[in-house]
Design a protein around this motif. Structure first.
Motif, PDB file in Angstrom:
ATOM      1  N   GLN A 406       1.130  -1.119  -0.051  1.00 34.56           N
ATOM      2  CA  GLN A 406      -0.674  -0.145   0.078  1.00 34.56           C
ATOM      3  C   GLN A 406       0.687   1.275   0.180  1.00 34.56           C
ATOM      4  OE1 GLN A 406      -2.957  -0.395  -0.403  1.00 34.56           O
ATOM      5  NE2 GLN A 406      -4.084   0.079   1.032  1.00 34.56           N
ATOM      6  N   ALA A 407       1.422   0.906   0.893  1.00 37.43           N
ATOM      7  CA  ALA A 407       2.925   1.894   0.209  1.00 37.43           C
ATOM      8  C   ALA A 407       3.628   2.905  -0.655  1.00 37.43           C
ATOM      9  CB  ALA A 407       3.467   2.215   1.999  1.00 37.43           C
ATOM     10  N   ALA A 408       4.273   1.446  -0.829  1.00 40.60           N
ATOM     11  CA  ALA A 408       4.732   1.821  -2.738  1.00 40.60           C
ATOM     12  C   ALA A 408       3.835   2.282  -3.254  1.00 40.60           C
ATOM     13  CB  ALA A 408       5.170   0.665  -3.034  1.00 40.60           C
ATOM     14  N   ALA A 409       2.946   1.815  -3.186  1.00 41.74           N
ATOM     15  CA  ALA A 409       1.474   2.324  -3.953  1.00 41.74           C
ATOM     16  C   ALA A 409       0.972   4.206  -3.951  1.00 41.74           C
ATOM     17  CB  ALA A 409       0.309   0.997  -4.253  1.00 41.74           C
ATOM     18  N   GLY A 410       0.642   4.114  -3.166  1.00 41.29           N
ATOM     19  CA  GLY A 410       0.278   5.530  -2.357  1.00 41.29           C
ATOM     20  C   GLY A 410       2.414   6.778  -3.035  1.00 41.29           C
ATOM     21  N   ARG A 411       2.962   6.272  -2.494  1.00 40.81           N
ATOM     22  CA  ARG A 411       4.782   7.251  -3.237  1.00 40.81           C
ATOM     23  C   ARG A 411       4.257   6.779  -4.594  1.00 40.81           C
ATOM     24  NH1 ARG A 411       7.081   4.475   1.590  1.00 40.81           N
ATOM     25  NH2 ARG A 411       7.339   3.013   0.196  1.00 40.81           N
ATOM     26  N   MET A 412       4.159   5.750  -5.340  1.00 43.28           N
ATOM     27  CA  MET A 412       4.203   5.636  -7.070  1.00 43.28           C
ATOM     28  C   MET A 412       2.855   6.347  -7.596  1.00 43.28           C
ATOM     29  SD  MET A 412       6.176   4.654  -9.040  1.00 43.28           S
ATOM     30  CE  MET A 412       6.863   3.659  -8.425  1.00 43.28           C
ATOM     31  N   LEU A 413       1.486   6.447  -6.581  1.00 46.34           N
ATOM     32  CA  LEU A 413       0.989   7.713  -7.654  1.00 46.34           C
ATOM     33  C   LEU A 413       1.133   9.175  -6.968  1.00 46.34           C
ATOM     34  CD1 LEU A 413      -2.361   7.680  -8.648  1.00 46.34           C
ATOM     35  CD2 LEU A 413      -3.055   7.742  -6.541  1.00 46.34           C
ATOM     36  N   GLY A 414       1.667   9.387  -6.144  1.00 48.71           N
ATOM     37  CA  GLY A 414       2.119  10.332  -6.111  1.00 48.71           C
ATOM     38  C   GLY A 414       3.194  11.330  -6.564  1.00 48.71           C
ATOM     39  N   ARG A 415       4.239  10.314  -7.175  1.00 48.36           N
ATOM     40  CA  ARG A 415       5.019  10.558  -8.174  1.00 48.36           C
ATOM     41  C   ARG A 415       4.443  10.860  -9.833  1.00 48.36           C
ATOM     42  NH1 ARG A 415      10.695   7.073  -8.516  1.00 48.36           N
ATOM     43  NH2 ARG A 415      10.396   7.459  -6.147  1.00 48.36           N
ATOM     44  N   ILE A 416       2.965  10.168  -9.705  1.00 52.66           N
ATOM     45  CA  ILE A 416       2.685  10.575 -11.575  1.00 52.66           C
ATOM     46  C   ILE A 416       2.422  10.940 -11.645  1.00 52.66           C
ATOM     47  CG2 ILE A 416       0.823   8.966 -12.458  1.00 52.66           C
ATOM     48  CD1 ILE A 416       1.819   6.227 -11.337  1.00 52.66           C
ATOM     49  N   HIS A 417       1.234  11.972  -9.976  1.00 48.95           N
ATOM     50  CA  HIS A 417       0.316  13.150 -10.122  1.00 48.95           C
ATOM     51  C   HIS A 417       1.206  14.571 -10.237  1.00 48.95           C
ATOM     52  CE1 HIS A 417      -4.212  11.327  -8.357  1.00 48.95           C
ATOM     53  NE2 HIS A 417      -3.365  10.787  -9.878  1.00 48.95           N
ATOM     54  N   ALA A 418       2.657  13.915  -9.677  1.00 52.67           N
ATOM     55  CA  ALA A 418       3.117  15.270  -9.462  1.00 52.67           C
ATOM     56  C   ALA A 418       3.684  15.084 -10.638  1.00 52.67           C
ATOM     57  CB  ALA A 418       4.419  14.452  -8.347  1.00 52.67           C
ATOM     58  N   ALA A 419       4.156  14.322 -11.498  1.00 53.13           N
ATOM     59  CA  ALA A 419       4.653  14.579 -12.356  1.00 53.13           C
ATOM     60  C   ALA A 419       3.742  15.520 -13.209  1.00 53.13           C
ATOM     61  CB  ALA A 419       5.063  13.084 -13.417  1.00 53.13           C
ATOM     62  N   PHE A 420       2.442  14.640 -13.720  1.00 53.35           N
ATOM     63  CA  PHE A 420       1.821  14.887 -14.295  1.00 53.35           C
ATOM     64  C   PHE A 420       0.864  16.408 -14.260  1.00 53.35           C
ATOM     65  CE2 PHE A 420       0.818  10.885 -16.150  1.00 53.35           C
ATOM     66  CZ  PHE A 420       1.850  10.620 -16.590  1.00 53.35           C
ATOM     67  N   ALA A 421       1.142  16.986 -13.265  1.00 55.23           N
ATOM     68  CA  ALA A 421       0.658  18.380 -12.839  1.00 55.23           C
ATOM     69  C   ALA A 421       0.682  19.177 -13.897  1.00 55.23           C
ATOM     70  CB  ALA A 421       0.484  18.271 -11.311  1.00 55.23           C
ATOM     71  N   SER A 422       2.120  19.571 -14.468  1.00 58.01           N
ATOM     72  CA  SER A 422       2.704  20.406 -14.807  1.00 58.01           C
ATOM     73  C   SER A 422       2.074  20.508 -16.404  1.00 58.01           C
ATOM     74  CB  SER A 422       4.073  20.932 -14.848  1.00 58.01           C
ATOM     75  OG  SER A 422       4.531  19.852 -15.402  1.00 58.01           O
ATOM     76  N   HIS A 423       1.093  19.073 -16.753  1.00 55.52           N
ATOM     77  CA  HIS A 423       1.300  18.911 -18.048  1.00 55.52           C
ATOM     78  C   HIS A 423      -0.386  19.959 -18.314  1.00 55.52           C
ATOM     79  CE1 HIS A 423      -0.880  17.071 -21.490  1.00 55.52           C
ATOM     80  NE2 HIS A 423       0.259  15.771 -21.455  1.00 55.52           N
ATOM     81  N   THR A 424       0.352  20.376 -20.191  1.00 56.49           N
ATOM     82  CA  THR A 424      -0.759  21.452 -20.416  1.00 56.49           C
ATOM     83  C   THR A 424      -1.549  21.404 -19.256  1.00 56.49           C
ATOM     84  OG1 THR A 424       1.061  21.805 -22.147  1.00 56.49           O
ATOM     85  CG2 THR A 424      -1.280  22.144 -22.162  1.00 56.49           C
ATOM     86  N   ALA A 425      -2.319  20.135 -20.632  1.00 59.67           N
ATOM     87  CA  ALA A 425      -4.132  19.423 -20.722  1.00 59.67           C
ATOM     88  C   ALA A 425      -4.558  19.408 -18.516  1.00 59.67           C
ATOM     89  CB  ALA A 425      -4.112  18.144 -20.834  1.00 59.67           C
ATOM     90  N   SER A 426      -3.367  19.723 -18.181  1.00 55.81           N
ATOM     91  CA  SER A 426      -4.258  19.420 -16.933  1.00 55.81           C
ATOM     92  C   SER A 426      -5.280  20.783 -16.356  1.00 55.81           C
ATOM     93  CB  SER A 426      -2.542  19.458 -15.504  1.00 55.81           C
ATOM     94  OG  SER A 426      -2.858  17.939 -15.399  1.00 55.81           O
ATOM     95  N   SER A 427      -5.174  21.813 -16.952  1.00 56.43           N
ATOM     96  CA  SER A 427      -5.250  23.068 -17.119  1.00 56.43           C
ATOM     97  C   SER A 427      -6.215  23.100 -17.730  1.00 56.43           C
ATOM     98  CB  SER A 427      -4.601  24.327 -17.053  1.00 56.43           C
ATOM     99  OG  SER A 427      -3.855  23.928 -18.169  1.00 56.43           O
ATOM    100  N   HIS A 428      -6.557  22.259 -17.775  1.00 55.71           N
ATOM    101  CA  HIS A 428      -7.941  22.592 -19.384  1.00 55.71           C
ATOM    102  C   HIS A 428      -9.073  22.298 -18.376  1.00 55.71           C
ATOM    103  CE1 HIS A 428      -4.862  20.978 -22.938  1.00 55.71           C
ATOM    104  NE2 HIS A 428      -4.867  22.200 -21.379  1.00 55.71           N
ATOM    105  N   PRO A 429     -10.198  22.373 -18.945  1.00 53.67           N
ATOM    106  CA  PRO A 429     -10.896  21.865 -18.001  1.00 53.67           C
ATOM    107  C   PRO A 429     -11.790  19.933 -18.084  1.00 53.67           C
ATOM    108  CG  PRO A 429     -11.724  23.577 -19.082  1.00 53.67           C
ATOM    109  CD  PRO A 429     -11.158  23.707 -19.520  1.00 53.67           C
ATOM    110  N   SER A 430     -12.740  19.688 -17.173  1.00 52.02           N
ATOM    111  CA  SER A 430     -12.909  18.627 -17.281  1.00 52.02           C
ATOM    112  C   SER A 430     -14.469  17.848 -17.059  1.00 52.02           C
ATOM    113  CB  SER A 430     -11.696  17.749 -16.346  1.00 52.02           C
ATOM    114  OG  SER A 430     -12.218  16.100 -15.750  1.00 52.02           O
ATOM    115  N   PRO A 431     -14.742  17.905 -18.667  1.00 50.81           N
ATOM    116  CA  PRO A 431     -16.250  17.801 -19.280  1.00 50.81           C
ATOM    117  C   PRO A 431     -16.189  16.405 -18.377  1.00 50.81           C
ATOM    118  CG  PRO A 431     -14.872  18.240 -21.129  1.00 50.81           C
ATOM    119  CD  PRO A 431     -13.521  18.732 -19.769  1.00 50.81           C
ATOM    120  N   LYS A 432     -15.081  15.403 -18.322  1.00 49.50           N
ATOM    121  CA  LYS A 432     -15.656  13.844 -17.342  1.00 49.50           C
ATOM    122  C   LYS A 432     -15.791  14.286 -15.993  1.00 49.50           C
ATOM    123  CE  LYS A 432     -13.139   9.244 -16.984  1.00 49.50           C
ATOM    124  NZ  LYS A 432     -12.225   8.708 -17.060  1.00 49.50           N
TER     125      LYS A 432
END
Length: 639
Positions: A406-432
């Protein structure tokens, strides 16, 4: 082979005569020259010198067909009168230089945001008359917003010699921000030139834009195509390598469009992903297509011809959106092969590959896609499309994660979210996300009634019928609590996510993660959804007596690598997980309305998720209080 030229920005260290000689030697059929002060500064070259270059181009058989300006379209319409006059004079000099060189057009930039007086000026101020054509290249993403698109269309309509230059990278980025193919496709009817723009990542992520242009070329439209290489190494050798790869890529895109002779189908967006064991949301239902996949012999032939993987033996693996294989070559090499079905959205698959690569660059262990002999991530031949990936070690966990996992999965997801937060599309509206926050409860009520009616109409009831009737009645009651659950949500953060982060998409070796697979395309969605979904996975809830503590272990570890997710999202992640479980009828709906290939597994999955939802309802206050404490505790140091 189609005619594909080269934009001079792609290569450094060559003057115009040397560039022409090199292009002729390497069989590059045409050139676009960077004509402003940051390029060859053609407006300040003597006409006699330009005429000499024209003669050299003619002798080399490499025409200069267009030149680009450093001027912006806004320079012609905004600013002080003297500045506008100077810009128009500069454009006139470039047009005269183009005429001497034998070029047919000059291109303007459009980097400034189309707004205010600039936008209004596009409707009534004239474009200067020139002896050559004028192109504008939509740089700023706001050009794909409705008001700007309308103004640009008006300008194009009243200026006969004005066309567009489509840059694949810029339009791909802009369309991801402002709504996808539907916003840029109409503009492509006015495209005169296409630049295949490669900044070092490759062109696979640009296939949507290129395919739209290729369809127009295949239908008889005359559109000039050139490669624009903007990677770090722009030596002649590096440029030539990227040019040849881009030319081969374009030929395949064009060949595919010509072979289809019609726009490709637009199936429901069920996106096949990077190599993975099938996840719970992608358990199969019977496909509606009657087209059978090609024989495995065609796949082995492609592996040999396009990848040099001779003598491969294929072992079928789980997978339905794509047909997956483990391929073992004659020399013992093992790779993962994803064979896409005829209805697959291959443009979305390109996006999936881009996201997988992005995660890998941020330290996430991912499978590496193996490109074919032409540098392509997806191989398309006739009706067969496939991708080949590194075979990753490890296995998935089906019975609930241990605390260390669980701890490993949590750290890895945090790394993914931190990496993707600066993606251009992250600032777009989310119709979904908007749709998720406003579920159609009446539709779900009607579906439950239909399912119960189906059960009641059966002459004999088996064990699952009885379980389904009981759990559906309970779910109907739970749905009545949904408005209260939705009203209790705080504003939630959206960004680009993994897209399907679950135990089925995480490979472990003991307590260590060896690979994260099955990334989705770059679409923003609720971060709390993805966090809550893994922290309070139904398997963990059902199989762990202390599932709240287990979830807190994952969330605490998540904050080590992503301390920036708002506390409100952390606190609400179990709440969000419960809403998702409540609105979903997945599994039981398939049993009675569209049985899947592995329906027994889907039946058990429905029961598992329903029991998890019931447990969350019973202990939600306790779970949220514990999460709030974690959310408002000082962040631990990142590991």
């Amino acid at each position: 082979m189609t005619t594909v030229g080269l934009y001079s920005i792609s290569v450094r260290g060559l003057d115009v005569p040397s560039l022409l000689a090199w292009a002729a030697r390497e069989q590059i059929p045409l050139l676009h020259l960077r004509g402003g002060p940051r390029g060859f500064d053609l407006a300040r070259r003597a006409p006699a010198l330009l005429a000499t270059w024209r003669q050299r181009a003619d002798d080399a058989g490499v025409p200069i067909t267009g030149i680009t300006a450093d001027l912006d379209l806004a320079d012609l319409f905004t600013g002080p009168p003297r500045a506008r006059a100077a810009a128009r004079a500069e454009l006139g000099r470039l047009a005269e230089a183009a005429t001497v060189l034998g070029a047919g057009w000059v291109r303007l930039l459009t980097r400034r945001e189309p707004a205010g007086t600039y936008l209004h000026a596009l409707y009534d101020q004239p474009v200067p008359g020139l002896p050559v054509g004028l192109l504008v290249e939509p740089h700023h993403p706001a050009w794909l917003q409705p008001a700007a698109r309308t103004a640009l269309a008006a300008l194009l309509a009243r200026t006969p010699r004005l066309r567009l230059l489509a840059d694949t990278a810029q339009l791909t980025t802009a369309s991801a921000r402002h709504g996808g193919d539907g916003v840029f496709a109409p503009l492509l009817d006015d495209v005169g030139v296409l630049h295949l723009s490669d900044d070092g990542i490759g062109l696979d992520g640009h296939r949507r834009v290129a395919a739209h242009v290729a369809a127009r070329v295949a239908a008889g439209r005359r559109i000039e195509v050139a490669v624009e290489w903007t990677g770090t190494d722009r030596s002649p050798a590096a440029c030539l390598h990227r040019y040849r790869a881009a030319r081969a890529w374009w030929d395949r895109v064009l060949h595919q469009q010509a072979a289809e002779q019609a726009p490709p189908p637009n199936p429901a967006r069920v996106v096949g992903r990077s190599p993975a064991v099938m996840t719970e949301k992608e358990q199969p239902t019977m496909p509606t297509s009657t087209t059978e996949p090609p024989a495995t012999a065609q796949i082995t032939d492609l592996l040999a011809d396009a990848y040099g993987l001779a003598g491969a033996r294929l072992t079928r693996l789980d997978g339905q959106v794509a047909i997956n294989y483990r391929a073992t070559t004659a020399d013992g090499r093992v790779v993962f092969v994803k064979h896409y079905q005829p209805t697959a959205d291959l443009a979305a698959e390109d996006d999936v590959i881009t996201q997988t690569r992005l995660a890998g660059r941020h330290g996430v262990p991912v499978a590496t896609v193996i490109t074919n002999n032409y540098g392509e991530a997806i191989t398309r031949h006739a009706s067969t499309a496939l991708s080949v990936w590194q075979w990753m070690p490890g296995h998935t966990i089906d019975s609930g994660l241990t605390p260390a996992q669980q701890a490993a999965a949590g750290r890895m997801l945090g790394r993914i979210h931190a990496a993707f937060a600066s993606h251009t599309a992250s600032s777009h509206p989310s119709p979904k996300a908007s749709k998720w926050l406003n579920p159609d409860l009446a539709k779900r009520e009607a579906t439950i009634s239909r399912l119960l009616d189906t059960i009641n109409e059966r002459a004999e009831h088996d064990a699952f019928d009885r379980q389904a009737a009981a759990t559906l009645a309970e779910r109907r009651t739970q749905l009545g609590r949904l408005p209260e659950l939705l009203a209790g949500l705080p504003p939630l953060h959206t960004q680009v996510l993994h897209g399907d982060y679950s135990p089925k998409n995480i490979l472990f070796d003991g307590d260590d993660i060896t690979a994260v697979v099955d990334f989705g395309p770059a679409e923003p969605y609720l971060a709390a959804f993805e966090l809550g979904r893994i922290a309070f996975d139904p398997r963990s809830i059902v199989h762990s007596p202390d599932w709240i503590a287990s979830g807190l272990t994952l969330v605490t570890a998540y904050r080590e690598t992503n301390p920036h997710l708002p506390a409100a999202d952390i606190t609400a992640c179990a709440h969000v997980a419960l809403i998702q479980l409540t609105v979903s009828l997945y599994g039981v709906k398939e049993h009675y309305l569209a049985p899947g290939l592995d329906q027994d597994d889907l039946d058990q999955f429905w029961l598992l998720r329903h029991h998890a939802a019931t447990a969350l309802f019973d202990r939600m206050a306790e779970a949220e209080a514990a999460l709030a404490q974690v959310a408002h505790t000082s962040n631990p140091p990142s590991r």
